[in-house]
Motif scaffolding. Structure first.
Motif, PDB file in Angstrom:
ATOM      1  N   GLY A  73      64.965  18.535 145.064  1.00 22.76           N
ATOM      2  CA  GLY A  73      65.259  19.891 144.656  1.00 22.76           C
ATOM      3  C   GLY A  73      65.483  19.990 143.159  1.00 22.76           C
ATOM      4  O   GLY A  73      65.677  18.971 142.469  1.00 22.76           O
ATOM      5  N   ALA A  74      65.481  21.217 142.643  1.00 24.21           N
ATOM      6  CA  ALA A  74      65.730  21.427 141.210  1.00 24.21           C
ATOM      7  C   ALA A  74      67.086  20.861 140.797  1.00 24.21           C
ATOM      8  O   ALA A  74      67.270  20.451 139.645  1.00 24.21           O
ATOM      9  N   ASN A  75      68.044  20.836 141.722  1.00 23.57           N
ATOM     10  CA  ASN A  75      69.365  20.280 141.436  1.00 23.57           C
ATOM     11  C   ASN A  75      69.357  18.780 141.226  1.00 23.57           C
ATOM     12  O   ASN A  75      70.313  18.214 140.687  1.00 23.57           O
ATOM     13  N   HIS A  76      68.282  18.107 141.632  1.00 23.61           N
ATOM     14  CA  HIS A  76      68.143  16.676 141.393  1.00 23.61           C
ATOM     15  C   HIS A  76      67.421  16.395 140.071  1.00 23.61           C
ATOM     16  O   HIS A  76      67.149  15.237 139.754  1.00 23.61           O
ATOM     17  N   CYS A  77      67.108  17.449 139.351  1.00 24.95           N
ATOM     18  CA  CYS A  77      66.336  17.339 138.113  1.00 24.95           C
ATOM     19  C   CYS A  77      66.999  18.206 137.046  1.00 24.95           C
ATOM     20  O   CYS A  77      66.394  19.132 136.509  1.00 24.95           O
TER      21      CYS A  77
END
Length: 451
Positions: free
Chosen positions: A287-291
């Motif tokens: 997810g964007a939260n992992h990046c």
């Protein structure tokens, strides 16, 4: 094909047939036949979440078949079924598509089953939450584990039922569409683009996946095999931070685990946040939260990459042995941490042993029960079991065992007993007491190593 010494055309390898249902998911899987290939022609409209599909399944009967079933979610409506080019009667209820061929199929008989269907795909609810086809803010993803594949295509949904796939996806041209395997062709007509992928290495249904979004492709490497990223343009800068050591990680895992088992590897980052990353055969989805530029999710990057060896190539035959996937991928996190200058595997083992000790568990690692098979204690106790084994047989034997495991059972299906039998070849002493303590006893054994 990476990891294959033979020359010449790449050929599919079929998993060993197991005509039995899994007691952890007794409503999934089907008896009497085995599918040897899936050809999926899909058309997906993002805005209304509308899927139209033609599934062509190549199969062989084990017995005299007057009728057989497939797994397919009730959100999908079947309009037509043929078996060997002849119209077949069908009924569809309780996530089972029942098919009656015009003529019975004899034992060993070949079947070409063609199913036309449409619907608005939705995740399947179960003890593990919602799994399967899921809408994103602007796109879609598939996270099937363990029983979500039937949310978007008719299948024999059993982990040992591995087969090659061809997946063609037609969607609106601004969207990037990804599926398992190698992109064979891409064709744009009017406002739509058709993407065709070939996954010739056999794959269980839960690892089949489609990802659709407003993504751009970024090449990370071309040798020894292509490694790519597919993500929103806005995340390109932070991706270089969070996934900056991806290629180094691949090199380390190839050294430890043996040749990478597939022709390509792709990292997908969605524009939405995701609770957890998702493995699929030949790619992983974050997810964007992992990046976010913090590199705080690097252990998850290692975990999902390790699944390409442990889970995707070497796949469990039954869900009770999920530690063979998650324990190995979790231990890969610890190995990467030590190799990349972080905490050692022994330090991580001590950390998670202490956490497990404060929450006693009443089931064994080899039979945690369906409701608990994805609990964190399975992951961490599985990793601790491998750490205990490593200390018992030494680093040289331990990593030789992992490389032999991934080589001997590449593209196959395995059980805990297979691992126990193989490990015996890498030890000068009986490992029975270790297995009894770590695999077959619910109580947590003493810490493996200096206190």
């Amino acid at each position: 094909m990476p990891g294959k010494s033979a020359k010449g055309p790449r050929q599919p390898h079929l998993g060993a047939p197991l005509d039995a249902l899994d007691p952890y998911l007794p409503d999934n899987g089907n008896l009497g036949y085995r599918i040897s290939r899936y050809d999926l022609d899909l058309e997906y409209k993002v805005s209304p979440n509308r899927l139209a599909g033609v599934a062509t399944l190549t199969a062989t009967s084990f017995i005299h078949l007057q009728r057989f079933t497939l797994d397919l979610a009730s959100t999908m409506s079947v309009s037509r079924v043929t078996v060997n080019d002849k119209r077949a009667r069908h009924s569809h209820r309780s996530r089972k598509l029942s098919i009656t061929p015009e003529s019975p199929i004899p034992p060993g008989g070949a079947m070409t089953i063609v199913i036309r269907y449409t619907g608005s795909p939705r995740p399947i609810r179960g003890p593990w939450g919602e799994v399967g086809w899921e809408e994103l803010t602007d796109g879609a993803l598939c996270a099937n584990q363990p029983n979500g594949a039937a949310s978007w295509f008719p299948c024999d949904d059993h982990p040992s039922a591995k087969a090659p796939y061809r997946i063609a996806i037609t969607t609106d041209s601004p969207y990037y569409a990804l599926a398992n395997g190698i992109l064979e062709s891409k064709r744009t007509r009017a406002a739509q683009t058709t993407w065709v992928y070939q996954q010739i290495e056999p794959m269980p249904t839960y690892l089949a996946s489609v990802q659709i979004g407003m993504y751009k492709k970024k090449s990370l490497a071309t040798k020894p095999f292509p490694v790519d990223a597919v993500l929103p343009a806005r995340l390109m800068r932070t991706f270089d931070i969070d996934f900056g050591r991806q290629m180094e990680m691949i090199d380390v895992f190839v050294e430890m685990f043996g040749p990478y088992p597939f022709p390509t590897y792709t990292v997908v980052v969605t524009d939405d946040e995701l609770d957890i990353p998702i493995e699929a055969q030949s790619f992983s989805t974050f997810g964007a939260n992992h990046c976010d530029g913090s590199r705080s999710a690097e252990r998850l990057v290692a975990h999902e990459l390790a699944h390409q060896w442990f889970g995707n190539s070497v796949t469990l035959s039954r869900w009770r042995d999920i530690w063979l996937h998650e324990g190995f991928a979790c231990y890969a996190e610890w190995l990467w941490s030590q190799r990349s200058g972080g905490k050692s595997a022994s330090e991580w083992a001590r950390t998670y042993y202490d956490k497990l000790a404060t929450h006693p568990v009443r089931t064994t690692l080899t039979d945690p029960g369906p409701r608990h098979m994805f609990d964190d204690w399975v992951y961490k106790r599985g990793a601790l079991t491998l750490h205990a084994l490593r200390l018992a047989i030494g680093d040289g034997n331990f990593f030789a065992l992992l490389r032999r495991w991934t080589d001997k059972y590449r593209y196959g299906s395995v059980t805990t007993e297979d691992f126990i039998a193989l490990a015996a070849n890498f030890s000068t002493m009986s490992l029975g007491p270790l297995w009894d303590e770590w695999l077959f006893t619910a109580a947590l054994p003493p810490f493996p190593g200096p206190s």
